[in-house]
Design a protein around this motif. Structure first.
Motif, short mmCIF file in Angstrom:
data_model
loop_
_atom_site.label_atom_id
_atom_site.label_comp_id
_atom_site.label_asym_id
_atom_site.label_seq_id
_atom_site.Cartn_x
_atom_site.Cartn_y
_atom_site.Cartn_z
N ARG A 5 49.67 -2.47 15.03
CA ARG A 5 48.23 -2.45 15.26
C ARG A 5 47.68 -1.12 15.75
O ARG A 5 46.53 -0.78 15.45
CB ARG A 5 47.84 -3.53 16.28
N VAL A 6 48.44 -0.40 16.55
CA VAL A 6 47.89 0.78 17.23
C VAL A 6 47.82 1.97 16.28
O VAL A 6 48.77 2.26 15.55
CB VAL A 6 48.75 1.13 18.47
N ARG A 7 46.68 2.66 16.32
CA ARG A 7 46.48 3.85 15.50
C ARG A 7 46.23 5.07 16.38
O ARG A 7 45.84 4.94 17.55
CB ARG A 7 45.30 3.64 14.54
N ALA A 8 46.45 6.23 15.81
CA ALA A 8 46.27 7.48 16.56
C ALA A 8 44.86 7.58 17.12
O ALA A 8 43.88 7.25 16.43
CB ALA A 8 46.57 8.68 15.65
N GLY A 9 44.79 8.03 18.36
CA GLY A 9 43.49 8.23 19.00
C GLY A 9 42.94 7.02 19.73
O GLY A 9 41.98 7.13 20.49
N GLN A 10 43.51 5.84 19.50
CA GLN A 10 43.04 4.67 20.22
C GLN A 10 43.47 4.74 21.69
O GLN A 10 44.45 5.39 22.04
CB GLN A 10 43.59 3.39 19.57
N LYS A 11 42.71 4.06 22.52
CA LYS A 11 43.00 4.02 23.95
C LYS A 11 43.69 2.70 24.30
O LYS A 11 43.16 1.62 23.99
CB LYS A 11 41.71 4.18 24.76
N VAL A 12 44.86 2.80 24.94
CA VAL A 12 45.65 1.63 25.29
C VAL A 12 45.92 1.64 26.79
O VAL A 12 46.33 2.66 27.35
CB VAL A 12 46.98 1.60 24.50
N LEU A 13 45.70 0.50 27.43
CA LEU A 13 45.96 0.33 28.86
C LEU A 13 47.13 -0.63 29.03
O LEU A 13 47.08 -1.77 28.57
CB LEU A 13 44.71 -0.25 29.54
N ASN A 14 48.18 -0.15 29.69
CA ASN A 14 49.37 -0.97 29.94
C ASN A 14 49.45 -1.25 31.43
O ASN A 14 49.69 -0.34 32.23
CB ASN A 14 50.63 -0.25 29.44
N LEU A 15 49.22 -2.52 31.80
CA LEU A 15 49.20 -2.93 33.21
C LEU A 15 50.51 -3.64 33.56
O LEU A 15 51.07 -4.35 32.74
CB LEU A 15 48.03 -3.88 33.46
N PHE A 16 50.97 -3.48 34.80
CA PHE A 16 52.29 -4.00 35.23
C PHE A 16 53.34 -3.45 34.25
O PHE A 16 54.15 -4.17 33.69
CB PHE A 16 52.32 -5.53 35.21
N ALA A 17 53.34 -2.13 34.07
CA ALA A 17 53.93 -1.51 32.88
C ALA A 17 55.43 -1.25 32.98
O ALA A 17 56.03 -0.76 32.04
CB ALA A 17 53.18 -0.23 32.55
N TYR A 18 56.04 -1.51 34.15
CA TYR A 18 57.49 -1.45 34.32
C TYR A 18 58.03 -0.09 33.89
O TYR A 18 57.51 0.95 34.32
CB TYR A 18 58.14 -2.62 33.56
#
Length: 289
Positions: free
Chosen positions: A121-134
């Protein structure tokens, strides 16, 4: 949660890859291969008979984790000169593993199901937030696809570990945030920030950055509400729950306030073993806004 193994609900499987496989499970334990190193660890969901006799497990394994309390324990060496730290790969990503007093060694392999989803799903330039990210596996998969990744965890040592994994994988540019994940997300919401993907793998219980007590069932609705507010149109949400106090119905009720049935999928997460056994690993919610 024995009923979880007989209830007819959708399942998604974390699949083995060259450097990881669940070899067998049963009698409250699991036998796993991480690269060339084989471990035996406690597993409450392995409430069935294993495929292989335990003597065979011991012939194969390098380390076994022995619980000394519900919180921690120690590793027993089964083979001489077995490494306490080593590297494995997933595609072109590299992860450092090590024995810890909490039975974990640096990856949750059932999350391979979500790594596949992120990769698709993820494409270049998109913003992704990873919470409790270990230790950052999902962050690295998203960054490897070109996303701008913000990685949040309340444990400083885990952020250091994740950054080392970034360097091992010849990546850079992940934004590291040492903070309580929900509080950070709520502040991002007040700041008007928006993301194209939000990944949450919260613990069933734990302590925040300042020692605050955390129980997932007390924060589930707030997590989903905040995530919804941070999502751009078309953004995805991934939420894993391992808490025995949160059923699929609880997830559906909390998420149903914000997402329609067409936007939501709630499944069980499982790992298949080489012996044909299957291990239940919690519930998985995915939503598209």
């Amino acid at each position: 949660m024995q009923g979880a193994q007989t209830e007819k609900v959708p399942r998604e499987y974390g699949l083995p890859w060259p450097d990881y496989e669940l070899l067998d499970a049963g009698d409250g334990k699991k036998l796993e291969r991480w690269g060339a190193v084989i471990t035996i660890r406690p597993e409450i969901q392995a409430d069935f008979k294993p495929g292989w006799p335990y003597d065979q497990w011991l012939e194969m394994a390098h380390w076994e984790f022995e619980e000394q309390s519900t919180l921690q324990g120690s590793w027993k060496s089964i083979k001489a000169h077995a490494p306490e730290q080593w590297l494995i790969s997933y595609g072109n990503l590299n992860f450092g593993l090590k024995l810890t007093k909490f039975k974990h060694i640096g990856l949750f392999p059932e999350q391979q199901a979500n790594w596949r989803f992120i990769k698709e799903r993820v494409r270049a330039g998109q913003k992704v937030l990873n919470l409790f990210a270990y230790t950052g596996a999902a962050s690295l998969v998203a960054r490897d696809n070109g996303a701008e990744v913000t990685h949040v965890d309340s444990v400083k040592q885990l952020i250091t570990w994740a950054n080392e994994n970034q360097e091992r994988s010849h990546l850079s540019g992940i934004k590291w945030v040492h903070e309580d994940a929900l509080k950070f997300a709520q502040r991002e919401l007040k700041r008007g920030k928006q993301y194209d993907g939000i990944i949450m793998d919260p613990p069933a219980w734990g302590l925040g950055a300042k020692g605050e007590k955390w129980k997932l069932e007390n924060h589930l609705s707030g997590l989903i509400e905040t995530a919804y507010g941070l999502m751009n149109p078309g953004a995805f949400l991934i939420l894993n729950t391992y808490s025995p106090k949160i059923e699929r119905a609880d997830l559906a009720a909390s998420a149903g306030r914000y997402f329609s049935a067409k936007q939501l999928e709630i499944k069980q997460l499982w790992l298949p073993a080489k012996t044909g056994k299957e291990l239940y690993c919690g519930n998985l919610l995915r939503a598209i806004k």
